[in-house]
Scaffold this motif. Structure first.
Motif, PDB file in Angstrom:
ATOM      1  N   GLN A 139       6.540 -18.147  37.431  1.00 36.33           N
ATOM      2  CA  GLN A 139       7.323 -17.079  38.201  1.00 36.33           C
ATOM      3  C   GLN A 139       7.701 -16.035  37.324  1.00 36.33           C
ATOM      4  OE1 GLN A 139       9.815 -19.268  40.772  1.00 36.33           O
ATOM      5  NE2 GLN A 139       8.653 -18.107  42.605  1.00 36.33           N
ATOM      6  N   VAL A 140       7.648 -14.677  37.768  1.00 35.98           N
ATOM      7  CA  VAL A 140       8.257 -13.567  36.825  1.00 35.98           C
ATOM      8  C   VAL A 140       9.596 -13.545  36.623  1.00 35.98           C
ATOM      9  CG1 VAL A 140       6.486 -12.022  38.145  1.00 35.98           C
ATOM     10  CG2 VAL A 140       8.956 -12.185  39.055  1.00 35.98           C
ATOM     11  N   ASP A 141      10.102 -13.193  35.684  1.00 42.38           N
ATOM     12  CA  ASP A 141      11.440 -12.932  35.162  1.00 42.38           C
ATOM     13  C   ASP A 141      12.332 -12.129  36.113  1.00 42.38           C
ATOM     14  OD1 ASP A 141      10.856 -14.292  32.772  1.00 42.38           O
ATOM     15  OD2 ASP A 141      10.304 -12.710  31.577  1.00 42.38           O
ATOM     16  N   PRO A 195      17.931 -15.978  39.302  1.00 37.81           N
ATOM     17  CA  PRO A 195      16.334 -16.100  39.002  1.00 37.81           C
ATOM     18  C   PRO A 195      15.541 -16.849  40.239  1.00 37.81           C
ATOM     19  CG  PRO A 195      17.455 -18.187  38.127  1.00 37.81           C
ATOM     20  CD  PRO A 195      18.451 -17.218  38.970  1.00 37.81           C
ATOM     21  N   LEU A 196      14.292 -16.503  40.275  1.00 39.99           N
ATOM     22  CA  LEU A 196      13.490 -16.800  41.540  1.00 39.99           C
ATOM     23  C   LEU A 196      13.467 -18.178  41.678  1.00 39.99           C
ATOM     24  CD1 LEU A 196      10.464 -14.184  41.301  1.00 39.99           C
ATOM     25  CD2 LEU A 196      12.672 -14.067  42.511  1.00 39.99           C
ATOM     26  N   SER A 197      13.354 -19.030  40.954  1.00 43.88           N
ATOM     27  CA  SER A 197      13.645 -20.531  40.927  1.00 43.88           C
ATOM     28  C   SER A 197      14.620 -20.980  41.663  1.00 43.88           C
ATOM     29  CB  SER A 197      13.446 -21.098  39.429  1.00 43.88           C
ATOM     30  OG  SER A 197      14.671 -20.783  38.869  1.00 43.88           O
ATOM     31  N   SER A 198      15.706 -20.015  41.743  1.00 41.61           N
ATOM     32  CA  SER A 198      17.004 -20.547  42.521  1.00 41.61           C
ATOM     33  C   SER A 198      16.651 -20.370  44.062  1.00 41.61           C
ATOM     34  CB  SER A 198      18.169 -19.588  42.415  1.00 41.61           C
ATOM     35  OG  SER A 198      17.753 -18.378  42.671  1.00 41.61           O
ATOM     36  N   LEU A 199      15.511 -19.846  44.439  1.00 45.81           N
ATOM     37  CA  LEU A 199      15.261 -19.566  45.682  1.00 45.81           C
ATOM     38  C   LEU A 199      14.053 -20.792  46.391  1.00 45.81           C
ATOM     39  CD1 LEU A 199      14.566 -15.797  46.170  1.00 45.81           C
ATOM     40  CD2 LEU A 199      16.538 -17.204  46.633  1.00 45.81           C
ATOM     41  N   THR A 200      13.936 -21.806  45.385  1.00 44.20           N
ATOM     42  CA  THR A 200      12.937 -23.009  45.628  1.00 44.20           C
ATOM     43  C   THR A 200      14.101 -23.936  46.496  1.00 44.20           C
ATOM     44  OG1 THR A 200      11.902 -22.792  43.521  1.00 44.20           O
ATOM     45  CG2 THR A 200      11.740 -24.701  44.758  1.00 44.20           C
ATOM     46  N   ASP A 201      13.276 -24.269  47.612  1.00 38.46           N
ATOM     47  CA  ASP A 201      14.187 -25.071  48.634  1.00 38.46           C
ATOM     48  C   ASP A 201      13.744 -26.513  48.282  1.00 38.46           C
ATOM     49  OD1 ASP A 201      11.757 -25.785  49.869  1.00 38.46           O
ATOM     50  OD2 ASP A 201      12.054 -24.526  51.572  1.00 38.46           O
ATOM     51  N   GLU A 202      14.230 -27.451  49.172  1.00 40.85           N
ATOM     52  CA  GLU A 202      14.237 -28.959  48.697  1.00 40.85           C
ATOM     53  C   GLU A 202      12.849 -29.402  48.942  1.00 40.85           C
ATOM     54  OE1 GLU A 202      15.430 -28.096  53.164  1.00 40.85           O
ATOM     55  OE2 GLU A 202      16.040 -27.400  51.075  1.00 40.85           O
ATOM     56  N   GLN A 203      11.947 -28.720  49.946  1.00 42.03           N
ATOM     57  CA  GLN A 203      10.755 -28.999  49.845  1.00 42.03           C
ATOM     58  C   GLN A 203       9.584 -28.429  48.991  1.00 42.03           C
ATOM     59  OE1 GLN A 203      10.878 -28.108  54.152  1.00 42.03           O
ATOM     60  NE2 GLN A 203      10.007 -29.904  54.700  1.00 42.03           N
ATOM     61  N   GLY A 204      10.209 -27.761  47.907  1.00 45.22           N
ATOM     62  CA  GLY A 204       9.393 -27.036  47.122  1.00 45.22           C
ATOM     63  C   GLY A 204       8.859 -25.876  47.455  1.00 45.22           C
ATOM     64  N   ASN A 242      22.057  -4.688  49.406  1.00 45.94           N
ATOM     65  CA  ASN A 242      22.533  -3.427  48.822  1.00 45.94           C
ATOM     66  C   ASN A 242      22.438  -3.208  47.618  1.00 45.94           C
ATOM     67  OD1 ASN A 242      23.012  -1.946  51.540  1.00 45.94           O
ATOM     68  ND2 ASN A 242      24.589  -3.485  51.856  1.00 45.94           N
ATOM     69  N   THR A 243      21.961  -4.069  46.843  1.00 49.78           N
ATOM     70  CA  THR A 243      21.857  -4.030  45.178  1.00 49.78           C
ATOM     71  C   THR A 243      20.328  -4.095  44.849  1.00 49.78           C
ATOM     72  OG1 THR A 243      23.744  -5.206  45.154  1.00 49.78           O
ATOM     73  CG2 THR A 243      22.419  -5.486  43.301  1.00 49.78           C
ATOM     74  N   THR A 244      19.963  -3.080  44.001  1.00 49.64           N
ATOM     75  CA  THR A 244      18.724  -2.992  43.372  1.00 49.64           C
ATOM     76  C   THR A 244      18.742  -4.313  42.612  1.00 49.64           C
ATOM     77  OG1 THR A 244      18.593  -0.792  43.664  1.00 49.64           O
ATOM     78  CG2 THR A 244      17.022  -1.795  42.197  1.00 49.64           C
ATOM     79  N   VAL A 245      17.345  -5.115  42.635  1.00 52.51           N
ATOM     80  CA  VAL A 245      17.252  -6.451  41.907  1.00 52.51           C
ATOM     81  C   VAL A 245      15.987  -5.949  40.837  1.00 52.51           C
ATOM     82  CG1 VAL A 245      17.923  -7.931  43.648  1.00 52.51           C
ATOM     83  CG2 VAL A 245      15.617  -7.191  43.619  1.00 52.51           C
ATOM     84  N   SER A 246      16.111  -7.169  39.900  1.00 55.50           N
ATOM     85  CA  SER A 246      14.891  -6.932  38.823  1.00 55.50           C
ATOM     86  C   SER A 246      14.209  -8.026  39.207  1.00 55.50           C
ATOM     87  CB  SER A 246      15.731  -6.685  37.594  1.00 55.50           C
ATOM     88  OG  SER A 246      14.637  -6.952  36.516  1.00 55.50           O
ATOM     89  N   PRO A 247      12.778  -7.806  38.871  1.00 54.55           N
ATOM     90  CA  PRO A 247      11.895  -6.464  38.495  1.00 54.55           C
ATOM     91  C   PRO A 247      12.018  -5.490  39.795  1.00 54.55           C
ATOM     92  CG  PRO A 247      10.522  -8.156  39.036  1.00 54.55           C
ATOM     93  CD  PRO A 247      11.921  -8.889  39.176  1.00 54.55           C
ATOM     94  N   LEU A 255       8.163  -6.751  42.930  1.00 57.70           N
ATOM     95  CA  LEU A 255       7.902  -7.756  42.714  1.00 57.70           C
ATOM     96  C   LEU A 255       6.217  -7.816  42.808  1.00 57.70           C
ATOM     97  CD1 LEU A 255       8.325 -10.876  42.901  1.00 57.70           C
ATOM     98  CD2 LEU A 255       7.950 -10.720  45.264  1.00 57.70           C
ATOM     99  N   PHE A 256       5.523  -6.991  43.274  1.00 57.07           N
ATOM    100  CA  PHE A 256       4.008  -7.143  43.335  1.00 57.07           C
ATOM    101  C   PHE A 256       3.467  -6.649  41.933  1.00 57.07           C
ATOM    102  CE2 PHE A 256       0.215  -4.265  43.374  1.00 57.07           C
ATOM    103  CZ  PHE A 256      -0.765  -5.108  43.450  1.00 57.07           C
ATOM    104  N   GLU A 257       4.040  -5.766  41.382  1.00 56.16           N
ATOM    105  CA  GLU A 257       3.451  -5.020  40.070  1.00 56.16           C
ATOM    106  C   GLU A 257       4.090  -6.010  38.927  1.00 56.16           C
ATOM    107  OE1 GLU A 257       5.133  -1.068  39.769  1.00 56.16           O
ATOM    108  OE2 GLU A 257       3.273  -0.527  40.805  1.00 56.16           O
ATOM    109  N   ALA A 258       5.186  -6.714  38.975  1.00 58.74           N
ATOM    110  CA  ALA A 258       5.501  -7.750  38.090  1.00 58.74           C
ATOM    111  C   ALA A 258       4.811  -8.892  38.136  1.00 58.74           C
ATOM    112  CB  ALA A 258       7.206  -8.155  38.307  1.00 58.74           C
ATOM    113  N   GLN A 259       4.393  -9.638  39.241  1.00 60.53           N
ATOM    114  CA  GLN A 259       3.491 -10.458  39.279  1.00 60.53           C
ATOM    115  C   GLN A 259       2.191 -10.156  38.885  1.00 60.53           C
ATOM    116  OE1 GLN A 259       4.149 -11.348  43.647  1.00 60.53           O
ATOM    117  NE2 GLN A 259       5.377 -13.123  43.170  1.00 60.53           N
ATOM    118  N   LEU A 260       1.668  -8.930  39.068  1.00 57.68           N
ATOM    119  CA  LEU A 260       0.073  -8.631  38.640  1.00 57.68           C
ATOM    120  C   LEU A 260       0.316  -8.549  36.920  1.00 57.68           C
ATOM    121  CD1 LEU A 260      -2.544  -7.564  39.129  1.00 57.68           C
ATOM    122  CD2 LEU A 260      -1.687  -5.260  39.402  1.00 57.68           C
ATOM    123  N   GLU A 261       1.374  -8.171  36.500  1.00 57.86           N
ATOM    124  CA  GLU A 261       1.308  -7.933  35.264  1.00 57.86           C
ATOM    125  C   GLU A 261       1.498  -9.326  34.534  1.00 57.86           C
ATOM    126  OE1 GLU A 261       2.758  -8.109  31.067  1.00 57.86           O
ATOM    127  OE2 GLU A 261       4.244  -8.818  33.117  1.00 57.86           O
TER     128      GLU A 261
END
Length: 620
Positions: free
Chosen positions: A133-135, A139-148, A595-600, A603-609
């Motif tokens: 997953q992108v930086d 982090p994005l991994s924190s959104l992984t739920d109990e079922q993966g 109400n906060t801009t997140v990084s990246p 998301l589409f352009e970061a995943q493509l890169e």
């Protein structure tokens, strides 16, 4: 003697009373400590993948706190963040076993105690391709739920999966605008038909048709039914560019690219997916018959609809209305979902695909299937570019004139770029069923003319299209500007679309659209992902596994369906809405850093890169 004994007894009583007093005081103090001690932790469970990984715990405590890990959890580590003592870093070693691991952190402050369960996915004995997953600052991994389930990769969409730039195809025919506003329909159609007879080049193109600057009145529809044809103008300026005009009456698309056929077969002979649950975002499934497949096979991933699933979604209980059309309750046979994929790897019994699973496969609602399929008759490598397209109209509410500027049906690996449309009743582009890998780029859909009600002003419409991309576009006076239709399957994405004077909301429109990214949408009206209940003829749950990323709107609603999917609002700016239907209250979506801009930033352009950088390229 008796006097001495009495004196000793009195002193003894005094000592005992003093001890009792001190004992009670200590207990009272301990009780007071217990009452005042407090500790809060932002979650009571953390889920980790099978590789090395670190996540954060946010801890609030009224006093000093400490942490221990349960016996057997030597693979789990922790340390406090020096610059922020309320943050605990929790990390895990890579899991070398084929079993899930579980341990527990115990956090305590005085008498207060909190426990956090640590789950880690099983490792594998196979050498599997990695899908990182992108930086991100989440982090994005924190959104992984109990079922993966994870945020899926949306990057393999658009023309050639966005891996290649849209080419400048060689001009093979040139057309001059007719004098005195004469109808140009036959003139242009004859040239299209002529180029259709050309042999394709090595890259599959038959050539570009250049429409020289000027005004072209078209009373009918320009029809392209052959692969490899590009319509190109000399710019969008109304004075110095190429202007196509939908002349006269008649609801129609002015330019229509249309293939034939359908995906065949359209249903499986066996239900061969082995796992009871295949999570969103996973690039592979395990099957009972891996020897039946080869790398490069075109396949369909099939998720059947069932009566129990629809009942759990409450979509067989949509309330009737007192006026309007009767409600159509959802029926199982109408909700079989089919995803087109290409096999990229076969490792043991696992088939790996070019795009991930966009809706979990759940055995509790019937097993899914993967089967070889083909779509004969679909056309490809077509495009429209550098043109201003207008519709004549009689009034602001005229309904009898040009409806869409451009329509794609059963088309792939194609594009629309640098197009401005004005005055159409519905929109600039309609991507219909059987269409995939299409890019709509640098376009403007302006000033629709129609009654402002249902079925109108869908500026950029994905109607059961797959792997399509709308990027760097604008819309004015629309209703549903970035919109998807019923039962569409992704991934699809709208990226950086500016919406002004909107008369409705952006988002999935009806009946379970799956897997769409809304990335940096900027609207002066609403963005909604919700249960639309009895609107229309029973729209119900409009979208599943939809992701809003750094979007801005006047008002935003993101709800989770009762079962089978989640919807995400990440970095969204705007007033949070509870939705249009509140009885019963629908589950809230997953909201992160409102109400906060997140990084990246995208998301589409970061995943493509990331995909390009790691060599996961699927289009030659």
């Amino acid at each position: 003697m008796r006097k001495i004994i009495h004196t000793l007894n009195a002193q003894s009583i005094k000592v005992k009373l003093l001890g009792l007093f001190l004992f009670l005081a200590g207990n009272l103090q301990a009780c007071s400590d217990e009452e005042t001690a407090s500790m809060q932790v932002n979650t009571d469970v953390l889920y980790f993948g099978s590789s090395e990984e670190t996540q954060e715990l946010q801890i609030q405590s009224s006093g000093e706190w400490k942490v221990t890990v349960a016996k057997g959890g030597e693979w789990c580590h922790y340390h406090k963040k020096e610059s922020a003592p309320s943050v605990l870093f929790v990390s895990v070693d890579a899991n070398p076993t084929e079993k899930e691991r579980l341990t527990r952190l115990v956090l305590s402050s005085g008498s207060a105690e909190k426990r956090v369960e640590i789950h880690q996915k099983a490792g594998s004995s196979s050498t599997l391709p990695t899908y990182p997953q992108v930086d991100s600052d989440l982090p994005l991994s924190s959104l992984t739920d109990e079922q993966g389930n994870i945020l899926p990769d949306f990057s393999n969409i658009g023309y050639m999966g966005s891996e290649q730039e849209i080419p400048d195809v060689k001009v093979v025919e040139t057309i001059e605008a007719p004098a005195n506003g004469a109808d140009a329909t036959r003139l242009i159609q004859d040239v299209i038909d002529k180029v259709s007879q050309n042999s394709p080049t090595i890259n599959g193109f038959k050539g570009a048709i250049l429409l020289k600057k000027g005004r072209y009145h078209i009373a009918g529809t320009l029809s392209i039914k052959s692969a490899g044809i590009i319509l190109r103008g000399e710019g969008e300026n109304p004075q110095t560019g190429t202007v196509l005009i939908a002349a006269g009456k008649g609801q129609r698309s002015l330019i229509k690219f249309e293939g034939t056929g359908s995906s065949s077969p359209n249903s499986p002979t066996i239900f061969n997916i082995k796992d009871d649950y295949v999570p969103v975002g996973q690039f592979w499934v395990r099957v009972l018959n891996p020897a039946s497949f080869q790398v490069g096979d075109e396949v369909t991933i099939y998720r059947p609809g069932t009566a129990q699933w629809i009942s759990d979604l409450k979509m067989d209980q949509i309330p009737e209305r007192t006026t309007g059309d009767p409600i159509v309750q959802w029926a199982p046979e109408s909700y079989h979902l089919s995803y087109e994929r290409t096999i990229t790897h076969i490792i043991d019994d696992a088939l790996h695909f070019d795009n991930p699973i966009m809706m979990a496969m759940e055995t509790q609602y019937n097993k899914g299937a993967v089967f070889k399929s083909s779509f004969k008759g679909r056309i490809n490598r077509c495009g429209v570019e550098n043109i201003l397209i207008e519709s004549e109209y009689a009034s602001e509410t005229d309904e009898d004139h040009g409806w869409y500027a451009i329509e794609f049906s059963k088309v792939e690996q194609s594009w629309v770029r640098n197009i401005t449309s004005r005055y159409f009743g519905n929109g600039l582009v309609n991507l219909n069923s059987g269409t995939r890998f299409v890019t709509v780029k640098d376009c403007k859909c302006l000033d629709a003319k129609s009654i402002i009600t249902g079925g109108r002003r869908y500026s950029y419409n994905m109607n059961q299209a797959q792997q399509c991309l709308v990027i760097n576009c604008e819309a004015t006076e629309g209703r549903h500007d970035c919109v998807t239709g019923s039962k569409g399957v992704g991934p699809n994405a709208f990226v950086r679309v500016k919406i002004r004077n909107a008369h409705g909301d952006t988002g999935p429109h009806q009946r379970w659209n799956v897997g769409t990214l809304y990335d940096n949408i900027d609207s002066d009206n609403q963005i909604n992902v919700q249960d639309r209940s009895n609107w229309g003829t029973g729209h119900g749950w409009a979208g599943a596994n939809q992701v809003l990323w750094n979007c801005t709107a006047k008002e935003v609603c993101v709800q989770n369906p009762w079962v089978s999917a989640k919807n995400y609002s990440i970095g969204t700016k705007g007033n949070k809405s509870a939705g249009d239907f509140k009885n019963p209250v629908r589950p809230d979506g997953v909201w992160v850093k409102a109400n906060t801009t997140v990084s990246p930033a995208s998301l589409f352009e970061a995943q493509l890169e990331l995909r390009k950088r790691t060599g996961r390229l699927y289009h030659n």
